[in-house]
Design a protein around this motif. Structure first.
Motif, PDB file in Angstrom:
ATOM      1  N   LYS A 276       0.696  -1.206   0.122  1.00 18.56           N
ATOM      2  CA  LYS A 276       0.135  -0.069  -0.081  1.00 18.56           C
ATOM      3  C   LYS A 276       0.735   1.161   0.012  1.00 18.56           C
ATOM      4  CE  LYS A 276      -3.574   2.337   2.749  1.00 18.56           C
ATOM      5  NZ  LYS A 276      -4.404   2.476   3.825  1.00 18.56           N
TER       6      LYS A 276
ATOM      7  N   GLU B 184       1.191   4.116  -2.982  1.00 19.51           N
ATOM      8  CA  GLU B 184       0.821   5.252  -2.844  1.00 19.51           C
ATOM      9  C   GLU B 184       1.785   6.531  -2.543  1.00 19.51           C
ATOM     10  OE1 GLU B 184      -1.774   5.179   0.481  1.00 19.51           O
ATOM     11  OE2 GLU B 184      -3.339   4.221  -0.359  1.00 19.51           O
TER      12      GLU B 184
ATOM     13  N   ARG C  93       4.220   6.523  -0.225  1.00 20.62           N
ATOM     14  CA  ARG C  93       4.224   7.200   1.006  1.00 20.62           C
ATOM     15  C   ARG C  93       5.753   6.857   1.620  1.00 20.62           C
ATOM     16  NH1 ARG C  93      -1.442   4.887   3.563  1.00 20.62           N
ATOM     17  NH2 ARG C  93      -0.473   5.898   5.691  1.00 20.62           N
TER      18      ARG C  93
END
Length: 627
Positions: free
Chosen positions: A564, A568, A570
């Motif tokens: 994830k 994204e 991140r």
């Protein structure tokens, strides 16, 4: 004569004190005398005399010979002072009583030091009164006490007129050993002429040793019944110790010039051709050998002019040679302090003018190394223990850059040592009245462990290792934009982040396994076997330990979390999970950001106040609140 064989002296002193107490108040008032102050000083003196009388009669006989002699000297000085004071002169009486109380202040310190018969090392911060303590001891006129100051004049010059050349003796050395050159060297005393008192110590020592050698040599030649054996002559003792320390340099006597000269490879030199360190060794050996029997030998900064390999060996030899004496060393040097085997550490906590000291013995049964205790006692800042083997470690450099204004930073080694040292230091709070905190790498620790450590004043980095902090966007941008400009800096950061994501993806399995290992470690660390009624119960519970963590479930969850974050982009969250220190800090950083990026980024943190403040508030605010 030792004090416990002369108990009548107490009665004489108390009798004189009673005379002062009987002086009518009217006489004091006539000269505007402070009656209450006068009475307080008398009571104080009487109380101290009775206290030490009691101590002597109830076991002070077990104290060292040095202490007993000092106590004897002080009582006789007090007795003499009180007996000779003019009873019609109240000002003189008051000054005498205050002087006597000051002498007992010295005895109070020596009484505390007499709790050990070991040699003593006094440590403490600058301004804690170590040098003043030494000066006051010397000014007490205790006969069996010599002081060797840190500042020394080590230049030899002969007596130009020869008026004293042949008369200089060991007695002259003993005379200067009892003079307060510590206060003098600081400009605190008047009346000494620099040439006669300060500069002459070294020449007096050289000449006295020479004359002593010649006198004993003549007795041997004349077969005098009182002649000393050759190995008992002081110069020969000095020469023997010198030969152990500096075997390439011999020392010889010049009987005509009454001096000592070094010989190297058969060549004769002037004694001034010795280095400062070599002359200092000579000065120390000579003075220690000539100290009276059963003396206190107080040495201020015993490592002056010397390197560790020499001063440790020197003081080991001299301490062994003069086992009849008690050495009191005052030192700031950690290497010297830690090298004193069978010595007791005493911390000079506080000094109040003119002669009040707060000193404490440093416990020897603590898990803190002596080197760390010596560095931290007296620290006026809170203490921060961090990981890192020494002060060259990246941990120390980064934390010093961030916290130097707030904390005394001490590298402790691994995280277990940080935890151990914080606990040990805080357990000594009654000694130092200070507090320590620790900071350790995140190292994929679970939230449960992080919370537990925080309760013990151990704070955990949001990153796995401190180096990863240097790859936060704020640090990279602050460094690169100043060097390359904003546009180029942004480009380099984006390229670095892109390669960083690839590295995380390649090493995903490694990161997940490391994280699961930490979860298992945490569970096992806190797990305790419950069923011990039978072997069967114990065996079953042991078999069930593998159910503490569902490894496959944890693997799936962490893998999904990383996927994830990658999807994204991140960066911050992935940075917190990253355990790829070597690949990132030495590989990607040097290739994509700048050569030696880590060192340059550390310097940037220390030199950029805005960045420094941001990092403190963003990542270390809890530690700042603790301070």
């Amino acid at each position: 004569m030792m004090l416990h064989t002369n108990t009548n002296i107490y009665d004489v002193i108390i009798s004189n004190i009673q005379k002062f107490k009987n002086i009518p108040d009217e006489e004091r008032l006539e000269i505007s005398f402070d009656t209450s102050d006068f009475k307080d000083e008398i009571k104080k003196l009487e109380r101290k005399v009775l206290l030490y009388k009691e101590k002597i009669s109830t076991g002070n006989q077990n104290k060292s010979a040095q202490y007993m002699q000092a106590l004897n000297d002080i009582f006789h000085q007090v007795n003499s002072s009180l007996a000779s004071v003019d009873l019609s002169n109240l000002i003189s009486i008051m000054d005498t009583i205050k002087s006597c109380n000051s002498k007992f202040n010295i005895i109070e310190i020596l009484d505390k030091l007499a709790e050990t018969k070991n040699n003593i090392v006094i440590i403490g911060a600058n301004g804690s009164g170590k040098s003043s303590f030494v000066s006051s001891l010397l000014n007490s006129s205790i006969s069996n006490m010599i002081v060797i100051p840190a500042q020394k004049s080590l230049f030899y010059f002969p007596d130009a007129s020869n008026n004293t050349l042949y008369k200089t003796s060991i007695k002259d050395v003993e005379n200067y050993q009892r003079k307060d050159f510590i206060s003098f060297s600081k400009g605190d005393m008047q009346g000494y002429t620099l040439r006669q008192e300060y500069l002459e110590n070294f020449p007096v020592l050289v000449t006295a040793l020479t004359n002593d050698y010649i006198q004993h040599g003549m007795k041997i030649a004349e077969q005098d019944k009182d002649a000393l054996p050759k190995d008992k002559i002081t110069f020969n003792k000095l020469r023997q110790i010198w030969g152990i320390l500096l075997p390439h340099i011999d020392l010889k006597i010049d009987s005509t010039s009454r001096t000592i000269y070094p010989v190297v490879d058969g060549n004769q030199y002037n004694i001034n051709s010795l280095s400062d360190g070599e002359k200092c060794i000579f000065y120390y050996i000579g003075n220690i050998l000539l100290a009276p029997s059963n003396s206190y030998i107080i040495v201020d900064e015993p490592e002056t002019f010397l390197n560790p390999s020499i001063y440790n060996k020197l003081w080991d030899l001299l301490s062994k040679y003069r086992e009849d004496c008690q050495f009191i060393f005052c030192s700031h040097t950690v290497d010297f302090i830690t090298s004193r085997i069978n010595s007791t550490l005493v911390w000079s906590k506080k000094f109040s003018f003119p002669n009040n000291w707060d000193i404490e013995y440093v416990p020897h049964n603590t898990s803190l190394p002596t080197s760390i205790l010596a560095e931290l006692l007296g620290s006026r800042k809170r203490v921060l223990f961090c990981e890192g083997d020494d002060k060259n470690s990246i941990d120390f450099k980064i934390y010093s850059s961030i916290f130097l204004e707030n904390y005394t930073i001490i590298p402790a080694g691994g995280h277990t040592k940080v935890i151990q040292y914080v606990k040990a230091f805080n357990e000594l709070n009654s000694l130092h009245n200070n507090k320590a905190v620790g900071i350790i790498d995140g190292d994929l620790l679970t939230n449960e462990i992080i919370h537990k450590y925080k309760e013990e004043n151990i704070f955990t980095l949001p990153f796995n290792e401190i180096e990863i902090l240097l790859f936060s966007e704020e640090v990279m941008e602050s460094y690169l934009k100043d060097v390359l400009g904003q546009i180029t800096a942004d480009e380099k950061i984006q390229k670095f982040k892109a390669e960083f994501y690839k590295s995380i993806k390649r090493n995903k399995e490694k990161i997940i396994v490391a994280k699961i290992k930490k979860i298992i470690d945490s569970k096992l660390e806190n797990y305790r076997i419950q069923n011990t009624n039978s072997l069967e119960e114990l065996t079953n519970e042991y078999k069930n330990l593998n159910t503490l963590v569902n490894v496959h479930e944890e693997y799936t969850n962490i893998s999904s979390e990383i996927d994830k974050y990658l999807e994204e982009n991140r960066y911050k969250e992935l940075l917190n999970l990253c355990n790829l220190k070597e690949e990132v800090s030495k590989g990607l950083a040097n290739k994509l950001l700048d050569s030696n990026y880590v060192e340059k980024a550390v310097y940037k943190i220390s030199s950029n106040k805005t960045l420094n403040k941001f990092l403190k508030e963003s990542y270390f605010n809890e530690i700042l609140i603790q301070n």
